[in-house]
Design a protein around this motif. Structure first.
Motif, PDB file in Angstrom:
ATOM      1  N   PHE A   1       0.830  -1.204   0.000  1.00 18.31           N
ATOM      2  CA  PHE A   1       0.000   0.000   0.000  1.00 18.31           C
ATOM      3  C   PHE A   1       0.867   1.257   0.000  1.00 18.31           C
ATOM      4  CE2 PHE A   1      -3.452  -2.848   1.117  1.00 18.31           C
ATOM      5  CZ  PHE A   1      -4.472  -2.302   0.372  1.00 18.31           C
ATOM      6  N   GLU A   2       1.984   1.199   0.705  1.00 17.70           N
ATOM      7  CA  GLU A   2       2.874   2.351   0.761  1.00 17.70           C
ATOM      8  C   GLU A   2       3.433   2.655  -0.631  1.00 17.70           C
ATOM      9  OE1 GLU A   2       3.299   4.698   2.729  1.00 17.70           O
ATOM     10  OE2 GLU A   2       4.959   5.569   1.599  1.00 17.70           O
TER      11      GLU A   2
ATOM     12  N   SER B   1       3.581   6.472  -4.881  1.00 16.92           N
ATOM     13  CA  SER B   1       3.507   6.787  -6.311  1.00 16.92           C
ATOM     14  C   SER B   1       2.466   7.893  -6.547  1.00 16.92           C
ATOM     15  CB  SER B   1       3.214   5.520  -7.116  1.00 16.92           C
ATOM     16  OG  SER B   1       1.999   5.603  -7.813  1.00 16.92           O
ATOM     17  N   ILE B   2       1.384   7.856  -5.786  1.00 14.89           N
ATOM     18  CA  ILE B   2       0.359   8.911  -5.897  1.00 14.89           C
ATOM     19  C   ILE B   2       0.908  10.232  -5.346  1.00 14.89           C
ATOM     20  CG2 ILE B   2      -1.903   9.656  -5.021  1.00 14.89           C
ATOM     21  CD1 ILE B   2      -2.598   6.551  -5.096  1.00 14.89           C
TER      22      ILE B   2
ATOM     23  N   GLY C   1       2.787  15.641  -5.869  1.00 15.63           N
ATOM     24  CA  GLY C   1       3.904  16.561  -5.603  1.00 15.63           C
ATOM     25  C   GLY C   1       4.319  17.301  -6.866  1.00 15.63           C
ATOM     26  N   ARG C   2       4.334  16.562  -7.978  1.00 11.81           N
ATOM     27  CA  ARG C   2       4.689  17.191  -9.267  1.00 11.81           C
ATOM     28  C   ARG C   2       3.678  18.271  -9.629  1.00 11.81           C
ATOM     29  NH1 ARG C   2       4.652  13.467 -14.002  1.00 11.81           N
ATOM     30  NH2 ARG C   2       4.435  11.706 -12.561  1.00 11.81           N
ATOM     31  N   ARG C   3       2.381  17.941  -9.407  1.00 14.91           N
ATOM     32  CA  ARG C   3       1.325  18.916  -9.701  1.00 14.91           C
ATOM     33  C   ARG C   3       1.481  20.155  -8.811  1.00 14.91           C
ATOM     34  NH1 ARG C   3      -4.295  17.464  -7.415  1.00 14.91           N
ATOM     35  NH2 ARG C   3      -2.954  17.783  -5.600  1.00 14.91           N
TER      36      ARG C   3
ATOM     37  N   VAL D   1      -3.565  12.463 -15.312  1.00 15.69           N
ATOM     38  CA  VAL D   1      -3.081  11.206 -14.709  1.00 15.69           C
ATOM     39  C   VAL D   1      -3.789  10.962 -13.374  1.00 15.69           C
ATOM     40  CG1 VAL D   1      -1.070   9.995 -13.747  1.00 15.69           C
ATOM     41  CG2 VAL D   1      -0.817  11.363 -15.827  1.00 15.69           C
ATOM     42  N   LEU D   2      -3.890  12.034 -12.592  1.00 16.27           N
ATOM     43  CA  LEU D   2      -4.553  11.912 -11.285  1.00 16.27           C
ATOM     44  C   LEU D   2      -6.027  11.546 -11.453  1.00 16.27           C
ATOM     45  CD1 LEU D   2      -2.933  14.897  -9.350  1.00 16.27           C
ATOM     46  CD2 LEU D   2      -2.651  12.459  -8.837  1.00 16.27           C
TER      47      LEU D   2
END
Ligand SMILES: [Zn+2]
Length: 265
Positions: free
Chosen positions: A57-58, A63-64, A69-71, A142-143
């Motif tokens: 799960f981590e 990855s999410i 963070g990029r956004r 992507v999100l």
């Protein structure tokens, strides 16, 4: 009425049913012990499996977080660019005033150069802001595509751990029950047989002391049994051991077979 020989034997000497019941106890003990081993392994490995679930799960969550963070970074950079554009525009206005109020050629040229440079700068900022905008849109897409996964991640994690905990609890309870059952069966065995069983079980890595005969072979060491041994085993009138691995042998006899055996005798 003619009493079948097997029953007569039992009535007279109690030989056959007594031994058979000891063998049955051994079989039951072996099944219980095998189950206990399986449960113990599951209980002992629980922490590691729990860590595995946590890690899985981590991995998803990180990855999410990385995408989010990029956004966020792109949004901050875009906001900074917008501020810089606004700031540059105030400089352009000031340069325009200077241009209008210029008293001589030199002042005029300076104001013109300044205006040019500032407009160029604004253009660069605007291009960069547009690029950031595109980047933000791509990341948002992507999100959006992963929104179901993102929204259900916490709930799935909770459910996975609830399942895990329920299974562990069940295993622990079964372990306790089986351990109790083992003791109950064990104490009814004759001391010598009990010690033979324990010695065989402890000697073997898989804890198998009592092995079923499958397709005419010992299911623990796979040695083919001699026909004579197989025949004697079928009568079940004594405890027999494998000539290769010395484990106690038995043939799983369905009710119909058992009857056939007593008819043969
Ligand atoms: Zn064997």
């Amino acid at each position: 009425m003619k009493i079948p020989y097997i029953i007569k034997l039992f009535l007279e000497r109690g030989v056959f049913p007594k031994v058979k019941s000891e063998l049955e106890k051994l079989i039951e003990l072996q099944k219980t012990d095998t189950n206990i081993r399986k449960l113990k392994k599951a209980i002992d490995g629980a922490e590691q499996r729990r860590a595995g679930i946590e890690q899985e799960f981590e991995l998803h969550a990180s990855s999410i977080r990385e995408i989010q963070g990029r956004r966020d970074k792109a949004q901050t950079e875009r906001a900074n660019l917008e501020n810089q554009i606004a700031e540059t525009k105030t400089y352009i206005e000031r340069a325009a005033r200077n241009l209008k109020n210029s008293q001589n050629q030199k002042e005029y040229e300076t104001a013109m150069r300044e205006t040019d440079a500032l407009q160029k700068q604004t253009g660069t900022f605007e291009t960069q802001a547009l690029e950031k905008m595109t980047e933000i849109e791509e990341v948002e897409k992507v999100l959006e595509e992963r929104s179901e996964e993102i929204n259900s991640l916490e709930a799935n994690k909770t459910a996975a751990f609830a399942d895990f905990d329920a299974e562990l609890k069940k295993n622990r309870k079964q372990f306790d029950n089986e351990t109790k059952k083992r003791h109950e069966v064990f104490v009814t065995l004759p001391a010598q047989l009990a010690s033979v069983y324990n010695r065989l079980a402890q000697r073997s890595r898989d804890g198998i002391a009592v092995a079923e005969v499958v397709n005419g072979s010992c299911s623990a060491c796979f040695m083919k049994l001699r026909p004579q041994v197989r025949l004697e085993l079928k009568t079940m009138d004594k405890i027999m051991t494998c000539e290769s691995c010395t484990r106690i042998l038995y043939i799983a006899a369905p009710a119909a077979d058992a009857q056939a055996v007593s008819q043969e005798i």
